[in-house]
Design a protein around this motif. Structure first.
Motif: not given
Length: 185
Positions: A114-138
């Motif tokens: 955001l501070t660089g005024r760019t969009a973020l695409i996350i390549c998640p570790d498979a062991r944390a896919h759900c929690v990263i997804g929940d964080t992104v949903d929030l």
């Protein structure tokens, strides 16, 4: 979704981000940090269960600490003038997020994007896919609430090494050091 679709969505969202003021972005960053902090117990519980790392109480404290650091980091951002990229519409940042500290890394990487005024695409570790997804949903809920494009942050579904390499090739910057800064390509 294909790599091209992720890229197109991110570029469109980043271009729309250019119309927002520095103050609007700072307020958004504060709000997102507060939302993540409010949900720290839930996110920590999911992380502990999904990754088998640490206890939920320690993870919740880490998440709250990261949220505070993000808000405090705005003071450094002001002095470093990280919001410099006003003319860089359509830029993409890619973050490879590990299982350890997944919520904190996601939050810090999005701050950098955001501070660089760019969009973020996350390549998640498979062991944390759900929690990263929940964080992104929030985060997306907060973006939508503030009339901002929710494609500013995306998570690659079924991320593979090949997808990650492809994403790194299309990116304009990479979030490194656990989301503490952007490295431009």
């Amino acid at each position: 979704m294909t790599i091209q679709e992720y890229e197109n969505n991110a570029k469109c969202a980043a271009e729309r981000l250019q119309g927002y003021t520095r103050e609007q972005l700072e307020n958004l960053i504060r709000e997102i940090s507060e939302v993540i902090s409010e949900h720290a117990d839930m996110l920590a519980s999911i992380t502990a269960e999904e990754t088998g790392n640490d206890c939920a109480e320690v993870l919740a404290a880490e998440i709250r600490g990261a949220s505070i650091c993000v808000i405090d980091g705005l003071k450094m951002v002001q002095s470093n003038d990280t919001f410099r990229s006003k003319d860089s519409g359509g830029r993409i940042t890619v973050a490879v997020i590990a299982a350890r500290g997944a919520v904190s890394e996601t939050l810090r990487s999005f701050l950098c994007a955001l501070t660089g005024r760019t969009a973020l695409i996350i390549c998640p570790d498979a062991r944390a896919h759900c929690v990263i997804g929940d964080t992104v949903d929030l985060i997306k809920e907060t973006l939508i609430k503030n009339n901002m494009p929710d494609e500013l942050i995306q998570v690659i579904e079924k991320c593979t090494l090949e997808n990650t390499i492809d994403m790194l090739h299309i990116s304009d910057a990479v979030s490194d050091l656990c989301g503490y800064r952007l490295t431009e390509k």
